[in-house]
Write a protein that holds these residues in place. Structure first.
Motif, PDB file in Angstrom:
ATOM      1  N   VAL A  82       0.846  -1.198   0.000  1.00  0.00           N
ATOM      2  CA  VAL A  82       0.000   0.000   0.000  1.00  0.00           C
ATOM      3  C   VAL A  82       0.880   1.248   0.000  1.00  0.00           C
ATOM      4  O   VAL A  82       0.656   2.187  -0.774  1.00  0.00           O
ATOM      5  N   GLU A  83       1.892   1.275   0.840  1.00  0.00           N
ATOM      6  CA  GLU A  83       2.806   2.428   0.908  1.00  0.00           C
ATOM      7  C   GLU A  83       3.491   2.673  -0.434  1.00  0.00           C
ATOM      8  O   GLU A  83       3.603   3.826  -0.885  1.00  0.00           O
ATOM      9  N   GLU A  84       3.954   1.614  -1.065  1.00  0.00           N
ATOM     10  CA  GLU A  84       4.623   1.758  -2.364  1.00  0.00           C
ATOM     11  C   GLU A  84       3.661   2.295  -3.422  1.00  0.00           C
ATOM     12  O   GLU A  84       4.031   3.154  -4.227  1.00  0.00           O
ATOM     13  N   CYS A  85       2.445   1.792  -3.434  1.00  0.00           N
ATOM     14  CA  CYS A  85       1.463   2.259  -4.420  1.00  0.00           C
ATOM     15  C   CYS A  85       1.077   3.711  -4.176  1.00  0.00           C
ATOM     16  O   CYS A  85       0.879   4.475  -5.126  1.00  0.00           O
ATOM     17  N   GLU A  86       0.993   4.113  -2.910  1.00  0.00           N
ATOM     18  CA  GLU A  86       0.737   5.525  -2.601  1.00  0.00           C
ATOM     19  C   GLU A  86       1.906   6.393  -3.050  1.00  0.00           C
ATOM     20  O   GLU A  86       1.711   7.452  -3.642  1.00  0.00           O
TER      21      GLU A  86
END
Length: 192
Positions: free
Chosen positions: A110-114
């Motif tokens: 999730v952090e990477e996609c954000e």
């Protein structure tokens, strides 16, 4: 098995372990609707395709370098209006379940996609009885958006598909700058 593990980007050396984890799920689980496990060459092809499109692909490994699980995000559908939406996939070695590995992988994904600028993440979960995946996604901030009954036929029974979604970054609160699109497919010259 110790509780220590690290998260890192997947690489081609991980494909044998990733293939083995996925093969077990294909043969024994309902999280995927594949019926015949793809071989290492096909899994490598899929990995290279995801990496070529710049989607995040992560592994968790233990202190001995053994892959415990993997997670990746990819495009939901190859139509330009979906450009800002990613679908997540996550698979764990059975020995890694209940150790926080899935939570760590999904949180980092999730952090990477954000960080990349995507705006929504969709979980397409095989089997409404897949309480582990549903609970993992709920814990990561996903909301239940629907269940499609009897969409898969595996192991001689009908399986539901569960849909869960969470916003990424600003979500739908603003229109993203199309010049900052993090992926690589089909964005039209005029998006809005």
């Amino acid at each position: 098995m110790s509780g220590a593990y690290v998260l890192r980007p997947a690489n081609s050396d991980d494909m044998a372990a990733i293939t083995a984890i996925y093969e077990r799920e294909v043969l024994t689980g309902t999280a995927t609707y594949e019926l015949i496990p793809p071989g290492e060459a096909e899994m490598t092809r899929r990995f290279e395709e995801m990496r070529g499109k710049r989607y995040p692909y992560l592994v968790a490994e233990d202190e001995h370098g053994r892959v415990l699980g993997y997670a990746y995000a990819g495009g939901y559908r190859a139509r330009p209006a979906y450009n800002w939406l990613v679908e997540d996939s996550i698979y764990l070695d059975p020995a890694a379940r209940g150790r926080g590995v899935g939570t760590a992988l999904l949180t980092r994904l999730v952090e990477e996609c954000e960080r990349l600028g995507f705006r929504q993440m969709l979980a397409v979960i095989g089997d409404s009885a897949n309480h582990g995946s549903i609970g993992l996604h709920r814990k990561a901030g996903f909301a239940m958006i629907g269940t499609m009954p009897a969409t898969g036929l595996k192991f001689g029974r009908w399986i539901d598909t569960v849909l869960m979604q969470r916003p990424l970054g600003e979500g739908a609160d603003s229109i993203p700058d199309k010049a900052a699109y993090p992926g690589d497919f089909g964005a039209p010259a005029v998006l809005f």
